[in-house]
Design an enzyme around this catalytic site. Sequence first.
Site, short mmCIF file in Angstrom:
data_model
loop_
_atom_site.label_atom_id
_atom_site.label_comp_id
_atom_site.label_asym_id
_atom_site.label_seq_id
_atom_site.Cartn_x
_atom_site.Cartn_y
_atom_site.Cartn_z
N HIS A 65 1.20 50.36 66.95
CA HIS A 65 -0.07 50.23 67.67
C HIS A 65 -0.61 48.81 67.59
O HIS A 65 -0.56 48.15 66.56
CB HIS A 65 -1.10 51.25 67.17
CG HIS A 65 -1.60 51.08 65.77
ND1 HIS A 65 -2.71 50.31 65.47
CD2 HIS A 65 -1.18 51.58 64.60
CE1 HIS A 65 -2.95 50.37 64.18
NE2 HIS A 65 -2.03 51.12 63.61
N GLU A 207 -4.63 53.91 68.55
CA GLU A 207 -4.14 54.67 67.40
C GLU A 207 -5.24 54.89 66.39
O GLU A 207 -5.33 55.96 65.77
CB GLU A 207 -2.96 53.93 66.76
CG GLU A 207 -2.21 54.74 65.69
CD GLU A 207 -2.75 54.55 64.28
OE1 GLU A 207 -2.26 55.24 63.36
OE2 GLU A 207 -3.68 53.73 64.08
#
Length: 350
Positions: A65, A207
């Site tokens: 992420h 995320e």
Amino acid sequence: MQIRNILENLVETPSVSGFEQSASHIIESFLKDTCNDIKRDKLGNLIAYKKGNAQKPIKIMLAAHMDEIGLMVKDIDEKGFVKFTTIGGVDQRTLLAQEVIIHGEKNLLGIVATKAPHLQTPEEQKESIKIEDMLIDIGLSKTAAEKIITIGDPITINRKIISLQENVVAGKALDDKAGVAAIIVCFKELKKWHHQCDVYGVATVQEEVGTRGAMVSTFQIAPHIGIAVDVGFGKTPELSKGDSLDLGRGPGIGFGANIHPKIHERLKKIAKEYNIPYQVDLSPANSGTDAQSMQISQSGVATGVISIPLRYMHTSVETVDIIDIKNTGRLLAYFITSLDDEDLEEFLCF
């Protein structure tokens, strides 16, 4: 480009969850010459595709992420002080006296401040200061401030990456730009080789607020195998060995309910074969990574997790060893090439 330079570019580019666009362009610049295609989906995930040589290739998705935790403007009081809230898991204890950047019409420097200790009551001095009692001082009146910033503008800590001793660096947002850097290393390695698998390197968004980018990108790619590349808790004196990973001792290979056992075993086998140091990172239930969304996409995806040891997670001085990032990228590349001529059904059979 050296890994430290990659990290410097990534870490110093703001990418609070939901505001990852600038970081996405930086990552694209590192990946565009290593893949066959690169695109963004509707949520903002950056997907680099490297075609394999097989007629019916195994599809492997690597996910790290690119978003970071941060703050958001909530209000501007009558004297021009900025009130704020958090995006992601910010530890309020680390905020006081930090220098920040408010990303409004233009970037504004500010200082997170509160009542001086001399003016606090004895009771107040015994307690940690809450976010609602902190303000950001930007040195402007309310009228002047409102011409530049608005409610909802993202805020990041103003922190450059620094080099400590040996190969250790510290800075903000290494969770998980260290993982993104490892995928870049992997793609640069794969550029040198022929491989049969189709490889998708995904810099996921959001995320830190619920692995949303991984949900969307895994659904559209529909990989056979998905590996989340994230960070794990680096060893510090107060942590036990079973709960942490040593910096400089190699990536942590995840093991637990969120991880397919055959992928765990293959990663260990490859590490041993190529003399890549590794550790076992236990995740008894949820790994807390993009793998949790990858695993349950569509009819299910065989997942793995590789964790780069990182100290002081979710602070502005997150600390990693560059060699661990390099070895993570190498491990991913060798894992991918190990699947050439592999019978997928047999490989993933329990």
